[in-house]
Design an enzyme around this catalytic site. Sequence first.
Site, PDB file in Angstrom:
ATOM      1  N   CYS A   1     -28.073 -31.565  34.916  1.00  0.00           N
ATOM      2  CA  CYS A   1     -28.801 -32.765  34.504  1.00  0.00           C
ATOM      3  C   CYS A   1     -30.304 -32.587  34.716  1.00  0.00           C
ATOM      4  O   CYS A   1     -30.734 -31.858  35.593  1.00  0.00           O
ATOM      5  CB  CYS A   1     -28.322 -33.968  35.309  1.00  0.00           C
ATOM      6  SG  CYS A   1     -26.539 -34.204  35.293  1.00  0.00           S
TER       7      CYS A   1
ATOM      8  N   ASN B   1     -28.864 -35.620  39.905  1.00  0.00           N
ATOM      9  CA  ASN B   1     -28.280 -34.338  39.525  1.00  0.00           C
ATOM     10  C   ASN B   1     -27.478 -33.842  40.709  1.00  0.00           C
ATOM     11  O   ASN B   1     -27.989 -33.789  41.828  1.00  0.00           O
ATOM     12  CB  ASN B   1     -29.372 -33.324  39.169  1.00  0.00           C
ATOM     13  CG  ASN B   1     -28.801 -31.979  38.756  1.00  0.00           C
ATOM     14  OD1 ASN B   1     -27.635 -31.874  38.403  1.00  0.00           O
ATOM     15  ND2 ASN B   1     -29.628 -30.944  38.790  1.00  0.00           N
ATOM     16  N   GLY B   2     -26.217 -33.487  40.477  1.00  0.00           N
ATOM     17  CA  GLY B   2     -25.373 -33.011  41.568  1.00  0.00           C
ATOM     18  C   GLY B   2     -24.044 -33.735  41.570  1.00  0.00           C
ATOM     19  O   GLY B   2     -23.650 -34.377  40.596  1.00  0.00           O
TER      20      GLY B   2
ATOM     21  N   GLU C   1     -19.796 -18.387  23.773  1.00  0.00           N
ATOM     22  CA  GLU C   1     -20.704 -19.451  24.180  1.00  0.00           C
ATOM     23  C   GLU C   1     -21.261 -20.238  23.002  1.00  0.00           C
ATOM     24  O   GLU C   1     -21.325 -21.469  23.053  1.00  0.00           O
ATOM     25  CB  GLU C   1     -21.895 -18.858  24.959  1.00  0.00           C
ATOM     26  CG  GLU C   1     -21.603 -18.497  26.394  1.00  0.00           C
ATOM     27  CD  GLU C   1     -22.828 -17.942  27.077  1.00  0.00           C
ATOM     28  OE1 GLU C   1     -23.129 -18.392  28.195  1.00  0.00           O
ATOM     29  OE2 GLU C   1     -23.497 -17.052  26.513  1.00  0.00           O
TER      30      GLU C   1
ATOM     31  N   GLU D   1     -20.332  -8.914  28.134  1.00  0.00           N
ATOM     32  CA  GLU D   1     -21.439  -9.797  27.802  1.00  0.00           C
ATOM     33  C   GLU D   1     -21.427 -10.172  26.320  1.00  0.00           C
ATOM     34  O   GLU D   1     -21.691 -11.329  25.954  1.00  0.00           O
ATOM     35  CB  GLU D   1     -22.768  -9.121  28.174  1.00  0.00           C
ATOM     36  CG  GLU D   1     -24.022  -9.792  27.654  1.00  0.00           C
ATOM     37  CD  GLU D   1     -24.255 -11.200  28.182  1.00  0.00           C
ATOM     38  OE1 GLU D   1     -25.186 -11.858  27.681  1.00  0.00           O
ATOM     39  OE2 GLU D   1     -23.512 -11.655  29.080  1.00  0.00           O
TER      40      GLU D   1
ATOM     41  N   HIS E   1      -2.959  -0.605  27.304  1.00  0.00           N
ATOM     42  CA  HIS E   1      -2.218  -1.185  28.424  1.00  0.00           C
ATOM     43  C   HIS E   1      -1.988  -2.684  28.235  1.00  0.00           C
ATOM     44  O   HIS E   1      -1.863  -3.416  29.218  1.00  0.00           O
ATOM     45  CB  HIS E   1      -2.962  -0.923  29.738  1.00  0.00           C
ATOM     46  CG  HIS E   1      -3.030   0.527  30.092  1.00  0.00           C
ATOM     47  ND1 HIS E   1      -1.974   1.229  30.632  1.00  0.00           N
ATOM     48  CD2 HIS E   1      -4.038   1.436  29.942  1.00  0.00           C
ATOM     49  CE1 HIS E   1      -2.324   2.489  30.821  1.00  0.00           C
ATOM     50  NE2 HIS E   1      -3.575   2.641  30.412  1.00  0.00           N
TER      51      HIS E   1
ATOM     52  N   TRP F   1     -25.358 -34.281  32.115  1.00  0.00           N
ATOM     53  CA  TRP F   1     -24.257 -33.374  31.783  1.00  0.00           C
ATOM     54  C   TRP F   1     -23.043 -33.900  32.532  1.00  0.00           C
ATOM     55  O   TRP F   1     -23.009 -33.900  33.756  1.00  0.00           O
ATOM     56  CB  TRP F   1     -24.597 -31.947  32.210  1.00  0.00           C
ATOM     57  CG  TRP F   1     -23.648 -30.903  31.716  1.00  0.00           C
ATOM     58  CD1 TRP F   1     -23.649 -30.273  30.511  1.00  0.00           C
ATOM     59  CD2 TRP F   1     -22.547 -30.332  32.460  1.00  0.00           C
ATOM     60  NE1 TRP F   1     -22.626 -29.356  30.449  1.00  0.00           N
ATOM     61  CE2 TRP F   1     -21.938 -29.376  31.622  1.00  0.00           C
ATOM     62  CE3 TRP F   1     -22.017 -30.559  33.732  1.00  0.00           C
ATOM     63  CZ2 TRP F   1     -20.835 -28.629  32.031  1.00  0.00           C
ATOM     64  CZ3 TRP F   1     -20.921 -29.824  34.134  1.00  0.00           C
ATOM     65  CH2 TRP F   1     -20.339 -28.864  33.293  1.00  0.00           C
TER      66      TRP F   1
ATOM     67  N   LYS G   1     -21.223 -13.986  24.876  1.00  0.00           N
ATOM     68  CA  LYS G   1     -22.203 -14.555  23.965  1.00  0.00           C
ATOM     69  C   LYS G   1     -21.514 -15.176  22.746  1.00  0.00           C
ATOM     70  O   LYS G   1     -21.870 -16.265  22.301  1.00  0.00           O
ATOM     71  CB  LYS G   1     -23.183 -13.481  23.502  1.00  0.00           C
ATOM     72  CG  LYS G   1     -24.267 -13.150  24.496  1.00  0.00           C
ATOM     73  CD  LYS G   1     -25.259 -14.298  24.646  1.00  0.00           C
ATOM     74  CE  LYS G   1     -26.073 -14.143  25.909  1.00  0.00           C
ATOM     75  NZ  LYS G   1     -25.337 -14.435  27.140  1.00  0.00           N
TER      76      LYS G   1
ATOM     77  N   ARG H   1     -31.398 -27.618  29.744  1.00  0.00           N
ATOM     78  CA  ARG H   1     -30.484 -27.614  30.876  1.00  0.00           C
ATOM     79  C   ARG H   1     -29.074 -28.015  30.472  1.00  0.00           C
ATOM     80  O   ARG H   1     -28.128 -27.791  31.224  1.00  0.00           O
ATOM     81  CB  ARG H   1     -30.995 -28.566  31.962  1.00  0.00           C
ATOM     82  CG  ARG H   1     -32.346 -28.162  32.533  1.00  0.00           C
ATOM     83  CD  ARG H   1     -32.913 -29.223  33.453  1.00  0.00           C
ATOM     84  NE  ARG H   1     -32.204 -29.284  34.715  1.00  0.00           N
ATOM     85  CZ  ARG H   1     -32.524 -28.610  35.809  1.00  0.00           C
ATOM     86  NH1 ARG H   1     -33.559 -27.789  35.776  1.00  0.00           N
ATOM     87  NH2 ARG H   1     -31.837 -28.735  36.915  1.00  0.00           N
TER      88      ARG H   1
ATOM     89  N   LYS I   1     -27.698 -24.896  31.149  1.00  0.00           N
ATOM     90  CA  LYS I   1     -28.495 -23.701  31.405  1.00  0.00           C
ATOM     91  C   LYS I   1     -28.486 -23.329  32.878  1.00  0.00           C
ATOM     92  O   LYS I   1     -28.307 -22.165  33.235  1.00  0.00           O
ATOM     93  CB  LYS I   1     -29.937 -23.947  30.935  1.00  0.00           C
ATOM     94  CG  LYS I   1     -30.879 -22.765  31.132  1.00  0.00           C
ATOM     95  CD  LYS I   1     -30.469 -21.591  30.274  1.00  0.00           C
ATOM     96  CE  LYS I   1     -31.449 -20.437  30.383  1.00  0.00           C
ATOM     97  NZ  LYS I   1     -30.970 -19.244  29.660  1.00  0.00           N
TER      98      LYS I   1
END
Length: 607
Positions: free
Chosen positions: A2, A98-99, A486, A479, A502, A74, A483, A27, A602
């Site tokens: 947030c 925020n939290g 995301e 990675e 395997h 968020w 990406k 964010r 973010k």
Amino acid sequence: MCGIVGVLGEHEVAPILVEALKRLEYRGYDSAGIATINNDRLDRRRAVGKLVNLSDLLVHQPLAGKAGIGHTRWATHGAPTEANAHPHRSGPVAVVHNGIIENYRALRAELAAAGIGHETDTDTETVALLTHHNMQQGLTAEAAVRATIARLEGAYALCFLFDGEPDLLIAARKGSPLAIGHGEGEMFVGSDAIALAPMTDRITYLEEGDIAIVTRTSLTITDAHGRLANRPVKTIEIANARVDKAGHKHFMAKEIAEQPSVIGAALTHYLSADGRDIILPAAMPDFAKVDQMTMTACGTAFYACLTAKYWFEQLARLPVEVDIASEFRYREPPVSPGTLALFVSQSGETADTLAALRYCTGRAERILSVVNVPESSIARESDLALPILAGAEIGVASTKAFTAQLTVLLLLALKAARQRGHLDADRLADLLSSLRALPSALNNALEANAEIRIVARLLSTSDNALFLGRGLMYPLALEGALKLKEISYIHAEAYASGELKHGPIALVDETMPVIVMAPCDALFDKTVSNMQEVMARGGRILLVSDARGIAKAGGGVWQAVKMPEIDPILSPILYALPAQLLAYHTAVAKGTDVDQPRNLAKSVTVE
């Protein structure tokens, strides 16, 4: 997570709050709101979705006043609805947060027993209710906030605004970052300096447990023990807080394009004038005396650590353990006294990484961090913090920060190899010469942009994808898959190429694109064998390699993307670019929100 902003200003504050919140969009958020004081009375406006919805609301229902607070939420507790959006209010109290308040249920039950009910699903509303309740007992606004904070368990950055107090903001910080901005007859509160950059370049960072009493002409800070605290005022570089797309359609596109210059800046910072040696701070430990390393991070930074593990072990012969931060602290691993603990975080505020750092404090020999924000909590709590110098990264999907992290970690590995006697001066000079040429190679890689755009359009019709890589390309495959997930929302998985047979090969059919990251190095022939196994089962191979690799792979490859040839040690940094561009153009083709993908933030400042 947030975003928080507070303003005690000389002008109408609503448009200032909204503009500051725009700078915090990176964010991640799903609702937004502001509250102001006009004629000593609180009022607020909230809206679900993008900030433009809040802006539209304010056109039809404007808010007057020269003091206010704002928030981008968020969602954690409760769905993204207007009722759950911040600021939350109870009587004369408005608060943004925020939290996560971990004991909010117990506090809510206690308030209910006193006849005080709740109207939202959020933990934050409990903070407003409890503060209001404390004021009803005769406490002043400041005393009521202190009494409330004494009851809270969990993580929080809080900013309070009160009826009848047009010259007062109260801010508190535990576990989530918060900064105070100093103006001329004005004061500001923000989640980070980016939000405050247009208003001031003078910032005070709150420490863990601080409570700040803010007026237009004063700032009083007390620490976690209630003692007066003299936190310094620091001047930030406004250029480092710029938030613009510089002509690009998305921040992510801009940040991909910035990588040659970002890597060049990092090399200039860490290399000697003649370019033949690596210059680190005097406080840097001697790697010859380090028995082992543990590296801890989350998300993309974790993959940077996985890559660095190869470098440290192969080049410096230094044993390295790599952990996901959210697992590390709960695994409670033994940390021997000779251990160097290294933590990597773009924001420097990642909650799980910070908790892992605190676990190692007092156990490890030294605490080292690699961060992009020098004033962050992780940087301040480390024995030594090394900056990656990437500048503000706005796109949620990390790009330039990832390659800058890789660059700094490679320089550390090379320094370690030299100090431990596994790399002579001539070989180091050769590798550093290749590194100095890396920005040019990155520019050449960016020339494949149009070619990758065409491939991405084909990939955008797929529901799934596999990424394969060997050696240093394995973390890069991880990675690349992250990406793609995301920002395009295509399900993607990554495997070490040798693991294909395997289990994962069961997924391969004519509908499955398989992205192979493979420069023509010592492992390339084995990778070709794995590609043949995929093609024999109808799988579509997208090969990312250099000219020699593409020629050696032969026919049968579905698509190929050519990269410049480079020293294999540097290949993860170079091959990050096509992985990023592939995800970017796939997302654009699908029409998803590239810079602010759904459900993501973010800076993850809560567990």
